[in-house]
Motif scaffolding. Structure first.
Motif: not given
Ligand SMILES: Cc1ncc(COP(=O)(O)O)c(C=O)c1O
Length: 357
Positions: A341-343, A33-35, A158-160, A37-39, A209-214, A193-196
């Motif tokens: 879309g993020y931006e 929910v940074k920024a 870790m982040h991909f 909550a993505y705006g 898991v760390r979903p953001g954009i999804m 894991c992020n969303s992708a």
């Molecule tokens: C460390 C980390 N984890 C998870 C996320 C979420 O990524 P996404 O929004 O692509 O799911 C981000 C997004 O920038 C991130 O920096």
């Protein structure tokens, strides 16, 4: 009153959170929910996300906003603290930190020696090839051992760099490094894991898991839409028609007179512009959705207004226009503007009115 409005669909947000639960049933979910909550506005999103296990933010101010709103789940600072003074506030507010640099490890160890007897969780970041933040594979095992020896519970993080890419060679390299380090540090909690990555690699879900954009119903993939992924757009950004003009062939529209009518046409002026966060698209082409119909923007986007071609449409003053949302996907608007879309979501201005639906 000017009707530039951002609607936040709480049901869609819940639906997307449930999609994460389906895709990663055994992992805990750290909802990003940074920024703001993505705006989308943190205060308008937290209730719909209240069944998440934890939240992820970029800095202490964002974490404290969550506490001020009364949510008690763990909050992780994904870049950790920025100076040693933040440590006291972190502890007082039950916030978890990440360490990506040796100086942050020193701050933690010093603090623990001086004040803390209780068990604390710390996220330790591996730099496996993205080369943004983190310890190299050759150093991280020692860092984790020293933190564990001091009594911390560690999460290997870790982040991909290319989880959204179909077949990027760095993905395998990052995965392998992560698995090797994980093995060398067992027992250890893990998160990569992020969303992708949640969509692509269920075998890498591990503990968190760390979903953001999804969560916000936007696709992390250039070649897959939200419909393909079964997620729902959370934000609908709308404005309305405030003037209607009929122009003749040869007449132009807007600043710079960049659009000239080839034949007589009807145009509508909409109360939205780059002052609200609507992108300029130049030299590409923006479209909006009116009554479900994709409609072209003509001439330049101004600070407070745009013009659209409404020839053959049945519109009136006050007709609603969707800038992005369920009909006109933000991913498509982003594509037409050479961005993601993020931006677009994150850079909305404070001017549009915010409403929850
Ligand atoms: C460390 C980390 N984890 C998870 C996320 C979420 O990524 P996404 O929004 O692509 O799911 C981000 C997004 O920038 C991130 O920096």
């Amino acid at each position: 009153m000017r009707q530039a409005t951002v609607y936040i669909d709480s049901k869609a947000l819940q639906y997307n959170l449930n999609r994460v639960k389906q895709l990663a049933p055994t992992a805990k979910i750290v909802s990003m929910v940074k920024a703001n909550a993505y705006g989308h506005g943190v205060k308008d999103c937290l209730a719909a996300l209240s069944s998440t296990d934890a939240f992820g933010v970029a800095c202490l101010q964002e974490a404290l906003e969550i506490r001020e709103l009364g949510y008690l789940q763990p909050v992780t600072l994904i870049e950790g603290i920025f100076n040693a003074d933040e440590m006291t506030t972190v502890i007082e507010n039950n916030i978890e930190v990440l360490v990506h640099h040796s100086v942050q490890v020193e701050w933690l160890l010093e603090y623990k020696q001086q004040y803390i007897a209780k068990d604390l969780k710390v996220w330790v970041k591996l730099n496996s090839g993205m080369n943004r933040l983190g310890f190299k594979a050759s150093e991280i095992v020692d860092v984790i051992h020293s933190l564990k020896a001091a009594g911390f519970t560690c999460v290997l993080a870790m982040h991909f760099a290319n989880a959204d890419a179909e077949d990027h060679p760095l993905n395998e390299q990052q995965k392998n490094q992560f698995l090797q380090v994980k093995q060398a540090c067992e027992p250890i909690l893990a998160s990569c894991c992020n969303s992708a990555a949640i969509f692509k690699w269920p075998e890498l879900n591990f503990d968190y898991v760390r979903p953001g954009i999804m969560l916000y119903g936007t696709s992390p993939f250039a070649n897959k839409s939200v419909h393909d992924l079964d997620i729902q757009p959370v934000m609908t950004f709308t404005a309305e028609i405030i003037a209607l003009n009929h122009i003749q062939a040869g007449e132009s529209v807007g600043y710079g007179s960049t659009f000239t009518a080839e034949q007589a046409m009807d145009i509508a002026i909409i109360s939205i512009g780059y002052g609200d966060g609507y992108p300029r698209a130049f030299p590409k082409q923006n479209y909006v959705s009116i009554q479900g119909q994709k409609t072209r923007v003509i001439g330049r986007v101004s600070m407070d207004m745009i013009a659209v071609d409404v020839t053959n449409l049945n519109v009136a003053l006050g007709t609603a226009v969707e800038l992005w949302g369920k009909d006109r996907l933000v991913d498509d608007v982003a594509e037409a503007n050479g961005t993601i879309g993020y931006e677009l979501l994150c850079r909305l201005s404070a001017r549009p009115v915010r409403k929850q639906i």
